[in-house]
Design a protein around this motif. Structure first.
Motif, PDB file in Angstrom:
ATOM      1  N   MET A   1       0.839  -1.186   0.000  1.00 36.81           N
ATOM      2  CA  MET A   1       0.000   0.000   0.000  1.00 36.81           C
ATOM      3  C   MET A   1       0.884   1.249   0.000  1.00 36.81           C
ATOM      4  N   PRO A   2       0.708   2.105  -0.966  1.00 40.26           N
ATOM      5  CA  PRO A   2       1.508   3.333  -1.016  1.00 40.26           C
ATOM      6  C   PRO A   2       1.178   4.255   0.155  1.00 40.26           C
ATOM      7  N   ASP A   3       2.188   5.029   0.568  1.00 40.65           N
ATOM      8  CA  ASP A   3       1.955   5.998   1.637  1.00 40.65           C
ATOM      9  C   ASP A   3       2.439   7.379   1.205  1.00 40.65           C
ATOM     10  N   ALA A   4       2.348   8.335   2.119  1.00 42.17           N
ATOM     11  CA  ALA A   4       2.702   9.722   1.801  1.00 42.17           C
ATOM     12  C   ALA A   4       4.157   9.850   1.366  1.00 42.17           C
ATOM     13  N   GLU A   5       5.042   9.067   1.950  1.00 41.62           N
ATOM     14  CA  GLU A   5       6.455   9.144   1.557  1.00 41.62           C
ATOM     15  C   GLU A   5       6.657   8.653   0.131  1.00 41.62           C
ATOM     16  N   ASP A   6       5.887   7.653  -0.287  1.00 39.49           N
ATOM     17  CA  ASP A   6       5.950   7.197  -1.682  1.00 39.49           C
ATOM     18  C   ASP A   6       5.482   8.312  -2.611  1.00 39.49           C
ATOM     19  N   VAL A   7       4.379   8.968  -2.245  1.00 37.97           N
ATOM     20  CA  VAL A   7       3.869  10.083  -3.045  1.00 37.97           C
ATOM     21  C   VAL A   7       4.926  11.165  -3.155  1.00 37.97           C
ATOM     22  N   ARG A   8       5.517  11.528  -2.037  1.00 34.29           N
ATOM     23  CA  ARG A   8       6.531  12.592  -2.007  1.00 34.29           C
ATOM     24  C   ARG A   8       7.727  12.233  -2.897  1.00 34.29           C
ATOM     25  N   ARG A   9       8.228  11.012  -2.753  1.00 31.78           N
ATOM     26  CA  ARG A   9       9.397  10.569  -3.531  1.00 31.78           C
ATOM     27  C   ARG A   9       9.094  10.562  -5.032  1.00 31.78           C
ATOM     28  N   ILE A  10       7.929  10.036  -5.394  1.00 31.56           N
ATOM     29  CA  ILE A  10       7.568   9.958  -6.811  1.00 31.56           C
ATOM     30  C   ILE A  10       7.332  11.354  -7.377  1.00 31.56           C
ATOM     31  N   ALA A  11       6.581  12.182  -6.647  1.00 29.58           N
ATOM     32  CA  ALA A  11       6.299  13.544  -7.128  1.00 29.58           C
ATOM     33  C   ALA A  11       7.596  14.314  -7.343  1.00 29.58           C
ATOM     34  N   LEU A  12       8.499  14.249  -6.378  1.00 29.95           N
ATOM     35  CA  LEU A  12       9.747  15.008  -6.477  1.00 29.95           C
ATOM     36  C   LEU A  12      10.693  14.451  -7.537  1.00 29.95           C
ATOM     37  N   SER A  13      10.418  13.230  -8.021  1.00 33.32           N
ATOM     38  CA  SER A  13      11.251  12.667  -9.100  1.00 33.32           C
ATOM     39  C   SER A  13      10.825  13.207 -10.467  1.00 33.32           C
ATOM     40  N   LEU A  14       9.654  13.842 -10.545  1.00 39.71           N
ATOM     41  CA  LEU A  14       9.192  14.412 -11.809  1.00 39.71           C
ATOM     42  C   LEU A  14       9.934  15.712 -12.084  1.00 39.71           C
ATOM     43  N   PRO A  15      10.236  16.003 -13.340  1.00 43.03           N
ATOM     44  CA  PRO A  15      11.054  17.171 -13.689  1.00 43.03           C
ATOM     45  C   PRO A  15      10.520  18.493 -13.132  1.00 43.03           C
ATOM     46  N   ASP A  16      11.434  19.298 -12.625  1.00 39.02           N
ATOM     47  CA  ASP A  16      11.166  20.667 -12.169  1.00 39.02           C
ATOM     48  C   ASP A  16      10.087  20.736 -11.091  1.00 39.02           C
ATOM     49  N   THR A  17       9.996  19.685 -10.265  1.00 37.71           N
ATOM     50  CA  THR A  17       8.991  19.639  -9.200  1.00 37.71           C
ATOM     51  C   THR A  17       9.599  20.067  -7.881  1.00 37.71           C
ATOM     52  N   THR A  18       8.821  20.856  -7.134  1.00 33.36           N
ATOM     53  CA  THR A  18       9.212  21.292  -5.794  1.00 33.36           C
ATOM     54  C   THR A  18       8.069  21.006  -4.833  1.00 33.36           C
ATOM     55  N   GLU A  19       8.411  20.931  -3.562  1.00 36.55           N
ATOM     56  CA  GLU A  19       7.408  20.758  -2.517  1.00 36.55           C
ATOM     57  C   GLU A  19       7.309  22.049  -1.726  1.00 36.55           C
ATOM     58  N   LYS A  20       6.071  22.435  -1.393  1.00 37.58           N
ATOM     59  CA  LYS A  20       5.843  23.651  -0.620  1.00 37.58           C
ATOM     60  C   LYS A  20       4.644  23.416   0.292  1.00 37.58           C
ATOM     61  N   ILE A  21       4.741  23.847   1.536  1.00 37.35           N
ATOM     62  CA  ILE A  21       3.597  23.754   2.442  1.00 37.35           C
ATOM     63  C   ILE A  21       2.639  24.901   2.132  1.00 37.35           C
ATOM     64  N   ALA A  22       1.375  24.559   1.913  1.00 37.01           N
ATOM     65  CA  ALA A  22       0.316  25.550   1.691  1.00 37.01           C
ATOM     66  C   ALA A  22      -0.955  24.984   2.325  1.00 37.01           C
ATOM     67  N   TRP A  23      -1.750  25.829   2.922  1.00 38.09           N
ATOM     68  CA  TRP A  23      -2.965  25.385   3.627  1.00 38.09           C
ATOM     69  C   TRP A  23      -2.625  24.292   4.637  1.00 38.09           C
ATOM     70  N   SER A  24      -1.457  24.393   5.267  1.00 36.40           N
ATOM     71  CA  SER A  24      -0.992  23.435   6.286  1.00 36.40           C
ATOM     72  C   SER A  24      -0.819  22.013   5.771  1.00 36.40           C
ATOM     73  N   MET A  25      -0.559  21.867   4.481  1.00 33.56           N
ATOM     74  CA  MET A  25      -0.307  20.533   3.929  1.00 33.56           C
ATOM     75  C   MET A  25       0.758  20.609   2.842  1.00 33.56           C
ATOM     76  N   PRO A  26       1.422  19.489   2.581  1.00 34.51           N
ATOM     77  CA  PRO A  26       2.401  19.466   1.491  1.00 34.51           C
ATOM     78  C   PRO A  26       1.698  19.621   0.138  1.00 34.51           C
ATOM     79  N   THR A  27       2.277  20.462  -0.708  1.00 34.74           N
ATOM     80  CA  THR A  27       1.806  20.598  -2.088  1.00 34.74           C
ATOM     81  C   THR A  27       3.004  20.399  -3.003  1.00 34.74           C
TER      82      THR A  27
END
Length: 119
Positions: A1-27
């Motif tokens: 079962m995928p979890d938030a860390e899997d989402v984060r790792r996969i999302a950040l592996s996509l080109p020119d992707t950054t993570e930013k907290i907005a509305w008190s959650m990771p975006t």
């Protein structure tokens, strides 16, 4: 079962992707444009999805996908992480949303992200 860390790792592996907290959650953003969030205490994933496809998705797999009330007027859908099959499904969902937000220069530079697997 995928979890938030899997989402984060996969999302950040996509080109020119950054993570930013907005509305008190990771975006996650591509070239500054948001394409995914981790709401509900990181137990779900919200992504861009054309409204026509979104409605079909929710009807076809209501145990997996739903539309948050405050996002109903926007082209976004939510997915329960616990209901997703594996990392490949997460990758397909994120890549599809990334493509909708990415500028043409990135789409042209990364043709391998052009279509989800199986299409």
């Amino acid at each position: 079962m995928p979890d938030a860390e899997d989402v984060r790792r996969i999302a950040l592996s996509l080109p020119d992707t950054t993570e930013k907290i907005a509305w008190s959650m990771p975006t996650f953003r591509v070239a500054g444009k948001m394409f995914a969030t981790l709401p509900e205490d990181e137990t779900s994933l919200a992504v861009r999805c054309p409204k026509e496809e979104r409605d079909e998705l929710v009807l076809a797999e209501p145990e997996k996908f739903w539309i948050a009330d405050h996002e109903a007027m926007f082209a976004w859908v939510r997915a329960r992480l616990a209901a997703l099959e594996d990392e490949d499904e997460v990758r397909d969902i994120l890549a599809d949303s990334w493509r909708q937000a990415a500028p043409p220069r990135l789409l042209d530079a990364h043709p391998e992200l052009g279509l989800p697997t199986g299409e």
